[in-house]
Design an enzyme around this catalytic site. Structure first.
Site, mmCIF file in Angstrom:
data_model
loop_
_atom_site.group_PDB
_atom_site.id
_atom_site.type_symbol
_atom_site.label_atom_id
_atom_site.label_comp_id
_atom_site.label_asym_id
_atom_site.label_seq_id
_atom_site.Cartn_x
_atom_site.Cartn_y
_atom_site.Cartn_z
ATOM 1 N N ASP A 1 22.353 41.427 53.042
ATOM 2 C CA ASP A 1 21.567 40.204 53.045
ATOM 3 C C ASP A 1 20.223 40.493 52.388
ATOM 4 O O ASP A 1 19.618 41.553 52.619
ATOM 5 C CB ASP A 1 21.358 39.747 54.504
ATOM 6 N N ASN B 1 11.752 32.211 48.391
ATOM 7 C CA ASN B 1 11.930 30.900 47.756
ATOM 8 C C ASN B 1 10.701 30.019 47.957
ATOM 9 O O ASN B 1 10.255 29.328 47.034
ATOM 10 C CB ASN B 1 13.163 30.207 48.324
ATOM 11 N N HIS C 1 12.631 27.998 44.050
ATOM 12 C CA HIS C 1 14.072 28.229 44.142
ATOM 13 C C HIS C 1 14.650 28.828 42.856
ATOM 14 O O HIS C 1 15.618 29.585 42.907
ATOM 15 C CB HIS C 1 14.797 26.921 44.490
ATOM 16 N N ASP D 1 16.910 32.150 42.530
ATOM 17 C CA ASP D 1 18.173 32.294 41.798
ATOM 18 C C ASP D 1 18.157 33.556 40.934
ATOM 19 O O ASP D 1 19.144 34.302 40.880
ATOM 20 C CB ASP D 1 18.420 31.071 40.912
ATOM 21 N N GLU E 1 22.261 33.945 50.391
ATOM 22 C CA GLU E 1 21.770 35.266 49.988
ATOM 23 C C GLU E 1 22.580 36.395 50.608
ATOM 24 O O GLU E 1 22.151 37.557 50.591
ATOM 25 C CB GLU E 1 20.290 35.420 50.367
#
Length: 311
Positions: free
Chosen positions: A188, A196, A201, A205, A231
């Site tokens: 994770d 983010n 965001h 990505d 994630e």
């Protein structure tokens, strides 16, 4: 579709791939049965909802072929010299695809009732057979590509959960049969929501893509890196014992910890760290039970301060 008033000339027929190397006497016969016509931009030429009785030769313009609906992207285009409707023309069934005009087009068409005339030319039938073979090969390639795309996460290019379910069944059975171990990593991205919120965001990505690109370089061809959701990622390690899997997990963790910043299309971004849980496959483990063990180990890693391996 509108019929055209002009007469089909030999020069028109000689432009068609389907009629390549067909002898002059046969072409003169075909000249009498082919009908000129036009279709306007956006007009639907073929649809799975209606029978088709014609084979079409494209003289000018461009047609698009859509498989499931007209809303998606076309799978191919049909331009001058090519033909449309040849499969439904041959088997007298409804078309398997939609064909519509991308621009105003000029076509030649022949009705199915003239099929007997077409079969008089061995060269024409050979051309048609070669064309149908090309269509079959194209369909096979589309199926393969569709199947492959269905297993790929579009953002990161890693495998997705659908692939994990498939590959685990295969690899777990193979390892069990051969008496080989199998291990699974659950990882994770640490504090990804904060990342983010702080950087946007789009930056998140790019960070996920960094994770996949970095880890992918350290894995074997037999290993599977899977985006499990958000994630979270899973790494399946066939023929790898628990102790070796922990070493791999530590290398993966360290590889990202060493990247303090990275260049992206939106500029320089800070790196990310990962926490990893390791689990060995036990007797009678299915995918869910193995993931649950790895997930609990991942939870311990995050509770212990993140950027570490547990299991």
């Amino acid at each position: 579709m509108n019929p055209a008033s002009w007469r089909v000339e030999m020069q028109h027929l000689k432009k068609a791939r389907l009629l390549d190397r067909v002898d002059e006497p046969c072409l003169r016969l075909l000249q009498e049965v082919f009908e000129p016509c036009t279709v306007a931009l956006g007009e639907i030429l073929l649809t799975p909802h209606e029978h088709n009785h014609y084979l079409y030769l494209v003289l000018s313009g461009e047609l698009a072929v859509h498989l499931d609906s007209l809303e998606g992207s076309p799978v191919r285009s049909i331009g001058p010299g090519d033909c449309a409707g040849e499969i439904s023309f041959m088997d007298d069934l409804q078309p398997s695809a939609y064909v519509l005009a991308l621009e105003d087009c000029v076509l030649l068409r022949v009705h199915r009732r003239s099929m007997q005339l077409l079969t008089r030319s061995p060269q024409l039938m050979q051309n048609l057979a070669e064309l149908l073979c090309q269509r079959v090969r194209l369909s096979d390639r589309l199926i393969i590509n569709s199947e492959q795309n269905a297993n790929i996460d579009k953002l990161t290019g890693s495998f997705n959960r659908r692939w994990l379910e498939h590959i685990y069944g295969r690899e777990s059975a193979r390892c069990a049969l051969g008496g080989q171990p199998l291990s699974l990593l659950m990882l994770d991205v640490d504090r990804f929501k904060e990342y983010n919120d702080r950087h946007g965001h789009l930056a998140g990505d790019h960070a996920l893509c960094l994770v996949v690109n970095t880890l992918g370089k350290l894995l074997r061809p037999a290993d599977s890196l899977v985006r499990y959701g958000g994630e979270e990622f899973v790494v399946l390690l066939p023929e790898m014992a628990f102790s070796d899997a922990r070493n791999v997990a530590e290398r993966l963790r360290g590889s990202l910890a060493d990247i303090t910043s990275f260049h992206s299309p939106i500029g320089l971004l800070p790196g990310v760290t990962i926490s990893i849980g390791v689990a060995p496959m036990r007797l009678n483990d299915d995918l869910n039970s193995l993931i649950n063990v790895a997930d609990r180990a991942l939870y311990r890693a995050k509770e212990s301060g993140r950027n570490r391996v547990c299991g």
